[in-house]
Design an enzyme around this catalytic site. Structure first.
Site, PDB file in Angstrom:
ATOM      1  N   ASN A   1      30.562  10.201  54.898  1.00 59.10           N
ATOM      2  CA  ASN A   1      30.070  11.311  55.904  1.00 59.10           C
ATOM      3  C   ASN A   1      28.240  11.048  55.933  1.00 59.10           C
ATOM      4  OD1 ASN A   1      29.097  14.154  56.857  1.00 59.10           O
ATOM      5  ND2 ASN A   1      31.668  14.343  56.424  1.00 59.10           N
TER       6      ASN A   1
ATOM      7  N   PRO B   1      34.748  15.738  59.809  1.00 60.28           N
ATOM      8  CA  PRO B   1      33.853  15.995  60.814  1.00 60.28           C
ATOM      9  C   PRO B   1      32.454  16.635  59.813  1.00 60.28           C
ATOM     10  CG  PRO B   1      35.568  16.668  61.459  1.00 60.28           C
ATOM     11  CD  PRO B   1      35.908  16.225  60.363  1.00 60.28           C
ATOM     12  N   CYS B   2      31.111  15.915  60.328  1.00 55.39           N
ATOM     13  CA  CYS B   2      29.971  16.314  59.693  1.00 55.39           C
ATOM     14  C   CYS B   2      29.105  17.377  60.351  1.00 55.39           C
ATOM     15  CB  CYS B   2      29.283  14.923  59.523  1.00 55.39           C
ATOM     16  SG  CYS B   2      28.668  14.240  61.067  1.00 55.39           S
ATOM     17  N   GLN B   3      29.357  18.046  61.343  1.00 56.73           N
ATOM     18  CA  GLN B   3      28.470  18.796  62.161  1.00 56.73           C
ATOM     19  C   GLN B   3      27.871  19.896  61.184  1.00 56.73           C
ATOM     20  OE1 GLN B   3      31.258  17.478  63.223  1.00 56.73           O
ATOM     21  NE2 GLN B   3      31.013  17.006  65.443  1.00 56.73           N
TER      22      GLN B   3
END
Length: 357
Positions: free
Chosen positions: A126, A82-84
Site C-alpha cells: 500500500n 484500496p489506499c484512498q
C-alpha cells in the site's frame, strides 16, 4: 527443479502488480476485485485465472474465494487493499481520521483470509502511510504493525519496509509500504537494489508526437489539450513548470493568472526516473505528468502534452505488448496505471522466495 507456488490476489484491480509473477514461479489461481470494469479487464489479461467479482466483506464472496484457494492449495497471497483512505492525495492525513475511515479496515479481511488459508508467503502492499495506520480493535486504537504481530507473530516472520520501485528496475519513483509474512522455517530476504533507469532510457526512442496526433504505434498518441494549454507548455523547458514562465503563464479566460502549484503544468526530466504517476495522469494541469519535450529551432519545446499510454506503460515497467484489448478505454488504462504497484518491484521481491528456499 523448483516447484511453482499457487497464489491468490486480493483487491487485484486489473492485475498490473502481479504481471511478472509467473516468471518467478508463482501462478495466481484466483483473484478478487470489487469494481466490475477492473475485474473484467483482469479476466481478459489473465483468461486462465479465476476472477471472483464482488465485495470481499460479503461472506459469500469471501467463502467463494477461500474455497477456490483451499482447493488449489494456494500458498502465496498478495493483497493491495484500496489506499484512498491513506493516500497523501486524500483528505485523511492524520491517524485519528484514518482510524474512522471504513476503507482502511479492508485490511482486516486480508487478515481474516490469512487466518483461514495459512499460506506460507504473504505480501501486503500500500502507500507508505500503511505502516503508520492505526485501527480501532476492541475499542482501542492499535497500530497495524501490532495487529499483525499479535495475530501472526508466533507463526510467521513479519517484515515491514518502504521500498522505491526506482531502486528495482522501474523508471519511476514510486514508494510503497511492503509487508512480508513468511512462515517460520522459511527465508524471505529483500532483493538487492539495481541500477537506476531514467526516463530517457525508457521512452527516449519513441517518436515525438504533439497533442491530438498519432504516431502509428499502438497506445502512443497525443492526448488532446486546449490551444492555450499547448501554448503554455510549448514555452516550458524540460523539468520546468509553466508557472515559472514569464510570458506564457497559465491564465484564465479574462487574462488573470491562474493560481497553482509548481508541480502542475510541469514537464518531467529526461535524466532521472519519472515522478510517481498519479491517477489523474490524463490532466495536463495535474502533478508532474507532461512529456519532457525537446528543444526546437524556434525556441519552443516539442511534445506539449501529457505522457501517452505507451509512455506510461514503459515508465511503469510494462512491456509494449501488454495484453490489453484494443477497445479498452484510455481513461481506465490511465487510472489503473496511476493506482498500481509496478510489476518489476513485485517480481524482484517475490523472486527472493525461490532464491532462499
Amino acid at each position: 527443479m523448483k516447484k511453482n507456488i499457487m497464489g491468490l490476489s486480493l483487491f487485484s484491480s486489473a492485475g498490473i502488480g502481479e504481471y511478472f509473477l509467473s516468471r518467478v514461479g508463482i501462478d495466481i489461481i484466483v483473484a478478487n476485485e470489487l469494481i466490475k470494469k477492473r475485474a473484467d479487464l483482469y479476466q481478459k489479461i489473465y483468461p486462465n485465472h479465476k476472477m471472483v467479482i464482488g465485495d470481499i466483506r460479503d461472506q459469500r464472496i469471501f467463502n467463494k474465494v477461500l474455497n477456490i484457494a483451499l482447493t488449489n492449495q494456494v500458498d502465496f497471497l498478495i493483497a493491495s487493499p484500496p489506499c484512498q483512505g491513506m493516500s497523501v492525495a486524500g483528505k485523511n492525513r492524520d491517524v485519528s481520521n484514518m482510524a474512522n475511515d471504513n476503507r482502511n479496515y479492508l485490511i482486516m479481511y486480508v487478515i481474516a483470509m490469512i487466518k483461514k488459508l495459512k499460506p506460507a508467503y504473504i505480501l501486503i502492499e500500500n502507500v507508505p502511510f500503511l505502516l503508520k495506520l492505526e485501527l480501532y480493535i476492541d475499542n482501542k486504537l492499535t497500530p497495524i504493525k501490532n495487529i499483525l504481530e499479535d495475530e501472526f507473530g508466533s507463526e510467521y516472520h513479519i517484515h515491514f519496509d518502504i521500498l522505491d520501485a526506482a531502486d528495482y528496475g522501474t523508471p519511476q519513483r514510486r514508494k510503497r509500504a511492503i509487508i512480508r509474512l513468511n512462515k517460520k522455517g522459511t527465508i524471505w530476504n529483500l532483493p538487492l537494489k539495481q541500477n537506476i533507469v531514467s526516463v530517457e532510457q525508457a521512452i527516449g526512442n519513441l517518436p515525438s508526437i504533439e497533442s491530438g496526433k498519432h504516431s502509428g504505434l499502438k497506445w502512443h498518441y497525443g492526448r488532446g489539450h486546449t490551444e492555450q494549454q499547448i501554448e503554455w507548455m510549448k514555452h516550458t523547458p524540460t523539468g520546468k513548470s509553466a508557472f515559472e514562465n514569464l510570458v506564457h503563464y497559465p491564465r484564465k479566460a479574462n487574462g488573470e493568472k491562474v493560481k497553482g502549484y509548481h508541480s502542475s503544468y510541469r514537464r518531467i526530466r529526461w535524466d532521472e526516473p519519472a515522478p510517481t504517476i498519479t491517477i489523474r495522469n490524463d490532466a495536463i494541469s495535474s502533478q508532474r505528468n507532461v512529456h519532457p519535450g525537446r528543444p526546437l529551432l524556434d525556441g519552443t519545446y516539442s511534445d506539449a502534452r501529457v505522457l501517452s499510454v505507451l509512455e506510461l506503460m514503459r515508465l511503469t515497467g510494462l512491456p509494449d505488448n501488454w495484453e490489453i484489448p484494443d477497445d479498452t478505454p484510455e481513461i481506465l488504462i490511465r487510472q489503473i496505471i496511476g493506482e498500481c504497484i509496478p510489476p518489476l518491484l513485485i517480481e524482484n521481491i517475490t523472486r527472493e522466495i525461490f532464491n532462499e528456499n
